[in-house]
Design a protein around this motif. Structure first.
Motif, short mmCIF file in Angstrom:
data_model
loop_
_atom_site.label_atom_id
_atom_site.label_comp_id
_atom_site.label_asym_id
_atom_site.label_seq_id
_atom_site.Cartn_x
_atom_site.Cartn_y
_atom_site.Cartn_z
N THR A 33 -17.21 4.71 38.10
CA THR A 33 -17.46 6.00 37.44
C THR A 33 -17.12 5.99 35.96
O THR A 33 -17.82 6.61 35.18
CB THR A 33 -16.66 7.12 38.10
N ARG A 34 -16.03 5.32 35.59
CA ARG A 34 -15.58 5.44 34.20
C ARG A 34 -16.43 4.60 33.26
O ARG A 34 -16.95 3.55 33.65
CB ARG A 34 -14.11 5.04 34.08
N LYS A 35 -16.56 5.06 32.02
CA LYS A 35 -17.35 4.34 31.02
C LYS A 35 -16.47 3.58 30.04
O LYS A 35 -16.92 2.64 29.41
CB LYS A 35 -18.22 5.32 30.24
N ASN A 36 -15.24 4.01 29.92
CA ASN A 36 -14.32 3.37 28.98
C ASN A 36 -13.95 1.98 29.51
O ASN A 36 -13.50 1.83 30.63
CB ASN A 36 -13.09 4.25 28.87
N ASN A 98 -16.80 0.98 19.11
CA ASN A 98 -16.67 1.85 20.29
C ASN A 98 -16.49 0.94 21.49
O ASN A 98 -16.92 -0.20 21.47
CB ASN A 98 -17.93 2.71 20.44
N ILE A 99 -15.84 1.45 22.54
CA ILE A 99 -15.70 0.62 23.73
C ILE A 99 -16.35 1.28 24.94
O ILE A 99 -15.94 1.09 26.06
CB ILE A 99 -14.23 0.27 24.03
N ASP A 100 -17.37 2.06 24.67
CA ASP A 100 -18.14 2.63 25.78
C ASP A 100 -19.02 1.54 26.38
O ASP A 100 -19.74 0.85 25.67
CB ASP A 100 -19.01 3.77 25.24
N ALA A 101 -18.94 1.39 27.70
CA ALA A 101 -19.65 0.27 28.34
C ALA A 101 -21.15 0.45 28.31
O ALA A 101 -21.90 -0.52 28.42
CB ALA A 101 -19.17 0.10 29.78
N GLU B 83 -14.85 10.12 24.56
CA GLU B 83 -15.59 9.44 25.62
C GLU B 83 -16.83 10.25 25.94
O GLU B 83 -16.81 11.47 25.96
CB GLU B 83 -14.71 9.31 26.86
N ARG B 84 -17.91 9.54 26.13
CA ARG B 84 -19.16 10.23 26.46
C ARG B 84 -19.04 10.96 27.78
O ARG B 84 -18.26 10.61 28.64
CB ARG B 84 -20.28 9.22 26.57
N LYS B 85 -19.83 11.98 27.91
CA LYS B 85 -19.79 12.74 29.15
C LYS B 85 -20.30 11.87 30.30
O LYS B 85 -21.31 11.19 30.16
CB LYS B 85 -20.65 13.98 29.03
#
Lengths: 109, 168
Positions: A33-36, A98-101, B83-85
């Motif tokens: 679920t997480r994107k970080n 950024n560290i968004d996957a 953080e993106r939604k």
């Protein structure tokens, strides 16, 4: 060195099977679920530690110490994995700030 | 019986803090809840009389690895980056998949779960017995793990080093 607790009667190994399955599933859900990316690495650590819990429970149940040595080696490998993973994460942060996957989709067809 | 009650309460708190790891929005809160989870798991190790593993878990996991995560979070300075939604259909699917994973694991083990396999008092988790085992039977993997550590160290330094460094 004496034992901390004189009795361990009442603890069942079945309880630890259920508990570590629940912890492993929580880690898997968090990984999906997480994107970080740093939280995803932490969920991997949570899954590793649930497996450690089950190994120690069966080691105490069968009264053999080999599984606890395996837990020791799992901790060693987890430390090395966290080090390399975090340095890869710093490298990724330098690329995109950024560290968004979801942002790392250069290989998408 | 009192021990059973302690272990059930400790297990509930472990599951609760593990849920807070994946539910809290801020990553630093996730790290702190993960440290709390590791302390609870070390409490389970002490209940099972595995003292060496309990201390190693606190020192290495909660003390070293989690502090490393915390330092990287502070170095990255993510306060500005929100953080993106989360995509709601994807998280719904993920929760379904994780629940199915738990269901499959428990269904595969359901014949063995009878709550009669009690853990009797064992002394294998003490430092003396584990040290004897580690340095007699498992001494070769112990030495190989040092090679793994030095390769991980060299790899981390090599990856995190800044490129385009000119030595005058």
């Amino acid at each position: 060195m004496p034992a901390v607790l004189s009795i361990t009667q009442g603890l069942t190994v079945d309880y630890y099977v259920i508990l570590s399955s629940i912890l492993f599933s929580i880690g898997a859900i968090g990984l999906m679920t997480r994107k970080n990316m740093i939280v995803m690495l932490m969920c991997i650590e949570l899954m590793l530690n649930s497996v450690n819990l089950l190994l120690v429970a069966f080691s105490s149940y069968f009264n053999q110490g080999d599984a606890q040595i395996f837990v020791f080696f799992i901790v060693v490998v987890a430390a090395a994995e966290a080090t390399v993973g975090l340095s890869i994460l710093i490298l990724a942060y330098r690329n995109k700030r950024n560290i968004d996957a979801d942002l790392f989709n250069n290989l998408k067809g | 019986m009192i021990l059973e009650l302690i272990s059930i309460i400790l297990g509930g708190m472990t599951i609760g803090s593990a849920l807070m790891v994946i539910l809290s929005k801020h990553p630093i809160r996730s790290v702190l809840y993960l440290v709390i989870t590791f302390f609870f798991i070390s409490g389970h190790f002490i209940l099972m009389n595995a003292q060496f593993i309990a201390v190693v878990n606190i020192i290495v996991y909660a003390g070293a690895i989690m502090v490393l995560f915390l330092f990287v979070l502070m170095l990255l300075n993510l306060n500005k980056v929100d953080e993106r939604k989360t995509n709601h259909p994807i998280s719904f699917t993920a929760v379904i998949a994780g629940g199915a994973l738990l269901l499959v694991i428990l269904a595969a083990l359901k014949d063995g779960i009878t709550f009669t396999n009690t853990i009797v008092k064992s002394d294998v988790g003490l430092v003396e017995n584990l040290g004897t085992l580690l340095f007699s039977k498992y001494v070769v993997p112990f030495e190989v793990s040092s090679i793994l550590f030095i390769s991980a160290m060299v790899g981390a330094v090599l990856l995190a080093k800044r490129e385009k460094q000119h030595i005058d």
